[in-house]
Design an enzyme around this catalytic site. Structure first.
Site, PDB file in Angstrom:
ATOM      1  N   SER A  72     -16.157  21.888  34.817  1.00 30.35           N
ATOM      2  CA  SER A  72     -14.913  22.640  34.615  1.00 30.35           C
ATOM      3  C   SER A  72     -14.230  22.974  35.941  1.00 30.35           C
ATOM      4  O   SER A  72     -14.873  23.021  36.993  1.00 30.35           O
ATOM      5  CB  SER A  72     -15.212  23.940  33.860  1.00 30.35           C
ATOM      6  OG  SER A  72     -15.904  23.649  32.673  1.00 30.35           O
TER       7      SER A  72
HETATM    8  N1  SAM Z   1     -21.167  23.843  32.391  1.00 28.62           N
HETATM    9  C1  SAM Z   1     -20.876  22.503  32.808  1.00 28.62           C
HETATM   10  C2  SAM Z   1     -20.791  22.316  34.284  1.00 28.62           C
HETATM   11  O1  SAM Z   1     -20.810  23.307  35.026  1.00 28.62           O
HETATM   12  O2  SAM Z   1     -20.748  21.157  34.700  1.00 28.62           O
HETATM   13  C3  SAM Z   1     -19.657  21.942  32.148  1.00 28.62           C
HETATM   14  C4  SAM Z   1     -19.996  21.413  30.846  1.00 28.62           C
HETATM   15  S1  SAM Z   1     -18.953  20.293  30.047  1.00 28.62           S
HETATM   16  C5  SAM Z   1     -17.390  21.034  30.092  1.00 28.62           C
HETATM   17  C6  SAM Z   1     -19.552  20.632  28.391  1.00 28.62           C
HETATM   18  C7  SAM Z   1     -20.958  20.156  28.128  1.00 28.62           C
HETATM   19  O3  SAM Z   1     -21.339  20.599  26.822  1.00 28.62           O
HETATM   20  C8  SAM Z   1     -21.128  18.644  28.130  1.00 28.62           C
HETATM   21  O4  SAM Z   1     -22.101  18.288  29.069  1.00 28.62           O
HETATM   22  C9  SAM Z   1     -21.575  18.331  26.709  1.00 28.62           C
HETATM   23  O5  SAM Z   1     -22.479  17.250  26.623  1.00 28.62           O
HETATM   24  C10 SAM Z   1     -22.223  19.639  26.300  1.00 28.62           C
HETATM   25  N2  SAM Z   1     -22.338  19.874  24.857  1.00 28.62           N
HETATM   26  C11 SAM Z   1     -21.434  19.638  23.871  1.00 28.62           C
HETATM   27  N3  SAM Z   1     -21.929  20.034  22.684  1.00 28.62           N
HETATM   28  C12 SAM Z   1     -23.180  20.544  22.920  1.00 28.62           C
HETATM   29  C13 SAM Z   1     -24.199  21.117  22.109  1.00 28.62           C
HETATM   30  N4  SAM Z   1     -24.080  21.268  20.771  1.00 28.62           N
HETATM   31  N5  SAM Z   1     -25.340  21.529  22.699  1.00 28.62           N
HETATM   32  C14 SAM Z   1     -25.527  21.388  24.037  1.00 28.62           C
HETATM   33  N6  SAM Z   1     -24.597  20.842  24.858  1.00 28.62           N
HETATM   34  C15 SAM Z   1     -23.439  20.443  24.314  1.00 28.62           C
END
Ligand code: SAM
Length: 232
Positions: A72
């Site tokens: 993000s």
């Molecule tokens: N916090 C992260 C960072 O600092 O890089 C950004 C994360 S990215 C915007 C959102 C993440 O949520 C992705 O890696 C995606 O694979 C994960 N995601 C989506 N649905 C999910 C779920 N049900 N459980 C765990 N992870 C999930």
């Protein structure tokens, strides 16, 4: 190695870029929480992205990471961390480890961070980053974060870093009395960043921190994998 002689040492440049990011993108906006600012100063964002993106790590933007996911925008990480109102002894659950950057930020402000990622590869890369950089109060789990992690509940704070259609009920249930949950909720094009506070009497108080755009939260209490990309 012979090539080392020609390699530029960029570590001081990166620290200067990080300080520039904090000045121009974080403190110049509405981030006043000192713990958030100090944590963002201490976590090297360029070490959480692929090598060909490191030049852009301190820009005012989200960046692509592995598995077509994103790290993000720095300001959004700061906004979410501030909204969590963390205390030093807090236990935090994060859904969506991604690069590991936001978990690293939270780990400098709280006692323990448990972060759940659905992609094995991202979880493995994040674990290795935490190990090599000495973040030793973060546990990484692979699974569907929309169900939370009941064995480790209750959590003083929960951060969801992917956008869902609604707030997953298990996360509300796993929030401690007095706890704070921050989550983007909306359709797949745009969401609102919501904060839910659970009072010590168990009452829920919600406020809206503004419009945001996140990758989809995919899981039992989020979007179906098949529906992703089919929304306008
Ligand atoms: N916090 C992260 C960072 O600092 O890089 C950004 C994360 S990215 C915007 C959102 C993440 O949520 C992705 O890696 C995606 O694979 C994960 N995601 C989506 N649905 C999910 C779920 N049900 N459980 C765990 N992870 C999930």
């Amino acid at each position: 190695m012979a090539n080392d002689y020609y390699m530029k040492d960029t570590s001081n440049d990166r620290q200067a870029e990080c300080e520039w990011m904090i000045r121009t993108q974080i403190m110049s906006r509405d981030i006043t929480n000192e713990a958030v600012i100090n944590s963002m100063l201490s976590v090297p964002r360029h070490k959480f992205v692929m090598e060909d993106k490191q030049e852009l790590a301190y820009y005012d933007t989200a960046l692509e990471i592995e598995e077509e996911q994103t790290i993000s925008q720095p300001y959004i990480v700061a906004l979410m961390a501030q909204a969590l109102e963390l205390k030093a002894n807090d236990k935090v659950l994060e859904i969506g480890t991604g690069s590991g950057y936001s978990a690293a930020i939270l780990s400098r402000m709280a006692r323990k961070v448990i972060t759940i990622e659905r992609h094995d590869l991202l979880a493995e890369l994040a674990k290795e980053r935490f190990r090599s950089q000495g973040y030793n109060n973060i546990d990484v789990l692979v699974g569907d974060g929309t169900l939370g992690w009941s064995e480790k509940a209750p959590f003083d704070a929960i951060l969801v870093t992917a956008g869902g259609p609604k707030i997953p009920i298990p996360l509300i249930e796993q929030l401690a009395l007095g706890g704070r949950l921050v989550i983007p909720v909306g359709d797949q094009g745009e969401q609102h960043l919501l904060r839910v506070k659970k009072t010590i009497d168990g009452e829920l108080i919600e406020d809206n921190l503004g419009a945001v755009r996140f990758v989809p939260l995919i899981g039992t209490k989020g979007w179906n994998q098949d529906d992703v990309g089919n929304f306008s």
